[in-house]
Design an enzyme around this catalytic site. Structure first.
Site, PDB file in Angstrom:
ATOM      1  N   TYR A  47       0.821  -1.210   0.000  1.00 11.03           N
ATOM      2  CA  TYR A  47       0.000   0.000   0.000  1.00 11.03           C
ATOM      3  C   TYR A  47       0.858   1.263   0.000  1.00 11.03           C
ATOM      4  CZ  TYR A  47      -4.164  -2.723   1.418  1.00 11.03           C
ATOM      5  OH  TYR A  47      -5.214  -3.608   1.499  1.00 11.03           O
ATOM      6  N   HIS A 102      -1.233 -11.401   1.852  1.00 11.84           N
ATOM      7  CA  HIS A 102      -2.098 -10.501   1.090  1.00 11.84           C
ATOM      8  C   HIS A 102      -2.927 -11.228   0.029  1.00 11.84           C
ATOM      9  CE1 HIS A 102      -2.359  -5.988  -0.074  1.00 11.84           C
ATOM     10  NE2 HIS A 102      -3.514  -6.591  -0.246  1.00 11.84           N
TER      11      HIS A 102
END
Length: 252
Positions: A47, A102
């Site tokens: 991110y 993830h």
């Protein structure tokens, strides 16, 4: 803010957390969310927001629950360990409360990845292990690969418009007491602002409920998510006003 259990850990976390994918709001919205009880902050190495989360929680570590993720491209044993250490540095913390994979990577044996995740718990660098974007089949495989610790959470797409997990994954997680962290719970704003999507029966019902309960569309949509057992919503907002609105989706 209502609290919900994190898996079978006995730890209680807020049913509305703070997501940081594509986040660019600085520390103030995060501070406001924490003050309103949304003390779960979710980020990820890809991110690019672990640094800002780290800044936001300075001096507040004992009040917050920090979740981050290792990239699906870094799932070999040594890569997982290095990624976790890098995340710890960026976050400025000694331990990650919830460390998640993830997304699955079929090119790396799940046993190798989960062994590294368990080593991180043994080292005291991670408290709890989770996954993200895992199907029911992938989640079961990950569970079977665990030797010592449970998988306590699966972070997946879930909102009023995207309900695929209801067919098998959600019932399984509820039965197993695995927490669902629902990302994009407002469907990229389509469930937060009137007119963002083509009007249909669902949208008309949402607007009717909004008028009846005197809440905003976003609050109704988030409350719909969190009305499900073991489901926590992690909306992202770049502004203080919208963060306050999202947090007030709880406790009614």
């Amino acid at each position: 803010m209502e609290l919900k259990p994190l898996g079978k850990t006995g730890v209680m976390i807020p049913e509305i957390g703070l997501g940081t994918w594509k986040y660019r709001g600085g520390v103030e919205p995060l501070h406001q969310g924490i003050e309103l009880g949304a003390f779960l902050l979710d980020t990820a190495e890809i991110y690019g927001t672990e640094d800002i989360v780290g800044q936001a929680i300075q001096g507040l570590r004992e009040r917050v629950f920090v979740a981050t993720k290792v990239s699906g491209a870094h799932l070999h044993y040594d890569e997982v360990l290095r990624a976790a250490e890098a995340s710890l540095r960026r976050l400025g913390v000694d331990v990650i409360d919830l460390y998640q994979i993830h997304w699955p990577n079929a090119r790396v044996p799940i046993q190798e990845t989960m062994r590294a995740m368990e080593v991180l718990v043994d080292r005291g660098q991670v408290r709890y292990i989770g996954v993200s974007n895992f199907s029911l089949h992938e989640l079961r495989a990950a569970q079977q690969a665990m030797r010592t610790y449970p998988i306590v959470a699966n972070q997946v797409l879930y909102n009023l418009n995207k309900r695929d997990i209801e067919s098998d994954l959600l019932p399984y997680c509820q039965e197993q007491q695995i927490t669902i962290l629902a990302y994009t719970p407002l469907d990229d704003g389509r469930l937060a602002v009137p007119g963002r999507s083509r009007p249909g029966q669902k949208e008309r019902v949402l607007e009717a409920v909004t008028a009846e309960v005197q809440k905003t569309m976003a609050q109704v949509a988030l409350n719909w998510c969190t009305s499900r057992p073991y489901v926590i919503a992690i909306p992202k907002s770049n502004g203080v006003e919208r963060t306050v609105e999202n947090c007030r989706a709880s406790d009614w």
